[in-house]
Design an enzyme around this catalytic site. Structure first.
Site, PDB file in Angstrom:
ATOM      1  N   HIS A  22     -10.247   4.932  17.699  1.00 37.34           N
ATOM      2  CA  HIS A  22      -9.005   5.476  18.728  1.00 37.34           C
ATOM      3  C   HIS A  22      -8.201   6.638  17.901  1.00 37.34           C
ATOM      4  O   HIS A  22      -7.735   7.572  18.297  1.00 37.34           O
ATOM      5  CB  HIS A  22      -8.497   4.734  19.815  1.00 37.34           C
ATOM      6  CG  HIS A  22      -9.330   4.185  20.506  1.00 37.34           C
ATOM      7  ND1 HIS A  22      -9.148   4.110  22.007  1.00 37.34           N
ATOM      8  CD2 HIS A  22     -10.505   3.520  20.519  1.00 37.34           C
ATOM      9  CE1 HIS A  22     -10.144   3.687  22.588  1.00 37.34           C
ATOM     10  NE2 HIS A  22     -11.021   3.251  21.886  1.00 37.34           N
ATOM     11  N   ASP A 133      -3.633   6.404  25.404  1.00 35.96           N
ATOM     12  CA  ASP A 133      -4.918   5.720  25.547  1.00 35.96           C
ATOM     13  C   ASP A 133      -5.265   5.004  26.921  1.00 35.96           C
ATOM     14  O   ASP A 133      -4.140   4.527  27.355  1.00 35.96           O
ATOM     15  CB  ASP A 133      -4.698   4.694  24.316  1.00 35.96           C
ATOM     16  CG  ASP A 133      -6.123   4.200  23.797  1.00 35.96           C
ATOM     17  OD1 ASP A 133      -6.574   4.593  22.605  1.00 35.96           O
ATOM     18  OD2 ASP A 133      -7.037   3.331  24.404  1.00 35.96           O
TER      19      ASP A 133
END
Ligand code: UDP
Length: 485
Positions: A22, A133
């Site tokens: 990520h 996120d």
């Protein structure tokens, strides 16, 4: 004092969960936004800031004047019940972690600690948007308080998001008689076949299940989704997503393609465990399309028995290879057949730890990619024009596999049947050997290679001026500039 009428720069805040899969695309996004005139700020913890700062400094040296920075949040691991230094998923998924306890859920839930710090920062800096996120559902509410639009970043593509949505809506797995019986994913274009054991079938009453419901609810309330993909890769699924799931979605990838020079490609993620120049020299000595690159990303960590089978399968196939193993120790004995490295010398290379993946994939000697189908890896393989051997382990990787094998038709499956987080379904040496040969030689291999090269051309076009991803990034910037109070 005169009034400054020059337009204020769009300020984008980016907040990835602390895992390389990520953080890497987030750094790419931050660079992309700042290259297009915006100010980008990445939010992270002290230890991760050290990893990111090097990449940001290298980028700033190459692009003086661009506005990109890091803001550090406190993450007191011990106070949060995590081991000291557990600031990245790498910590508890790597071989060096002695506790061996699965901390995934605890780690994810602990990130809620950031909420107060985030609110204070949003209040004082009022950025134009926050790309947070998917694992931070509380970020929607925090951003709402200060009228900051919150965007979601999943780190995966449209295909898996749509597959998961259709399965959640129709629960086809509850109508099969065995976990290995195939079913067609209802409503999803393309008659995609899956089995129950390939999906992560969550009990909605469990802690993980409840958390995932919260994630979905926060997405519905968010201002949209930013997707690391390009339209031409998965048009039916991009359309499906925008029609039925989330109207506001911008696809701006493949993000890895914005890293163009050697330095930038070499600096992605952690410091490589091999000298990048030496690695390129080794590849230079090989014929085009003759080397297979094998990597399972930054989280999966196979058991010794599985590594042993991979080694035996590779040796039997006789192919050239670069194989990344997430082990730093020198204890070959437990996971490598006796004398393996001596026998494959010159033909194969093991990288213990971290590989300069994009450099290797983009080298002309690399002719195939054995991948766990993590979305970043998959897209990096697409961008490099490579046929793939798909070897999903967990997360949404089985969906990604179906995209490669059933829709794009650029890959062969190694035959993993079951979703087994972390360690994967066991695959025999015979299957490894067969997949290696299948992906490199034969008429079908040629077809797949041609198709893979076509997709790479499309990917390249998407990130050029006038391309679909560049158009979407422009419209994103426009949208959030106009929304500004
Ligand atoms: N990666 C790398 N070197 C390695 C292992 C991984 O550069 O040795 C990078 C890879 O290029 C990709 C990311 O780490 O950008 C892994 O993300 P992915 O979504 O493929 O898988 P995950 O690690 O999240 O399972």
């Amino acid at each position: 004092m005169g009034t400054d009428h020059s337009p204020r720069r769009l300020h984008v805040m980016l907040f990835p969960i602390m895992a390389h899969g990520h953080m890497i695309p987030t750094v790419d996004m931050a660079k992309l936004f700042s290259t297009r005139g915006a100010k980008s700020t990445i939010l992270t913890t002290p230890l991760n800031a050290k990893i990111l700062q090097k990449q940001i400094d290298a980028f700033k040296n190459l692009n003086p004047g661009l506005d990109i920075g890091i803001h550090i949040f406190d993450f007191p691991c011990v106070e949060l019940g995590l081991p000291q230094g557990c600031e990245n998923a790498d910590f508890f998924t790597s071989d060096n972690y002695v506790g061996r306890q699965d901390l995934t859920l605890k780690f994810i839930l602990s990130t809620r600690f950031f909420k107060d710090q985030l609110e204070k920062l949003l209040e004082t800096t009022t950025p134009d948007c926050l790309i947070a996120d998917m694992f931070f559902p509380w970020a929607t509410e925090a951003a709402e308080k200060f009228n900051v639009p919150r965007l979601v970043f999943h780190g995966t593509g449209y295909f898996s998001l749509c597959s998961e949505y259709c399965i959640r809506a129709h629960q086809p797995q509850n109508r099969v008689t065995s976990s290995s019986e195939t079913f067609v994913i209802p409503d999803l274009p393309g008659n995609i076949l899956m089995t129950k054991e390939q999906i992560s079938d969550l009990d909605e009453e469990s802690e993980v299940g409840r958390f995932m419901i919260e994630v979905k609810e926060s997405e519905v309330k968010s201002s949209g989704v930013v997707v690391n993909s390009f339209y031409e890769l998965e048009p039916d699924y991009a359309d499906f997503y925008k029609s039925f799931i989330q109207k506001q979605a911008w696809h701006i990838g493949p993000l890895s393609m914005y890293s163009r020079g050697f330095e930038e490609k070499a600096g992605r993620g952690k410091k490589a465990s091999i000298d990048e120049v030496e690695c390129m020299k080794w590849l230079d000595s090989k014929k085009p399309d003759s080397v297979i690159y094998i990597s399972f990303g930054s989280v999966a960590n196979f058991k010794n028995e599985q590594l042993f089978e991979i080694a035996a399968g590779l040796e039997a196939s006789g192919t050239n290879f670069i194989w990344v193993v997430r082990k730093n120790t020198g204890d070959k004995g437990e996971w490598l057949p006796e004398g393996f490295e001596e026998r494959v010398e010159g033909k194969g290379m093991i990288i213990r730890g971290w590989a300069p993946q994009v450099l290797i994939l983009d080298h002309q000697a690399t002719g195939g990619f054995v991948t766990h189908c993590g979305w970043n890896s998959l897209l990096e393989g697409v961008a490099a024009g490579l046929p793939m051997v798909t070897w999903p382990v967990g997360a949404e990787q089985f969906y990604n596999e179906k995209l490669v094998t059933q829709v794009l038709r650029t890959g062969v499956s190694v035959g993993a049947q079951k979703h087994v987080r972390g360690t994967g379904d066991f695959i025999s040496r015979e299957k490894v050997d067969k997949a290696m040969r299948e992906v490199l030689v034969g008429e079908e291999a040629e077809e797949r290679r041609k198709q893979a090269k076509k997709l790479a051309e499309m990917a390249k076009a998407a990130v050029e001026e006038g391309g679909s991803s560049v158009n979407d990034i422009n419209s994103f910037i426009e949208e959030f500039t106009v929304r500004r109070p």
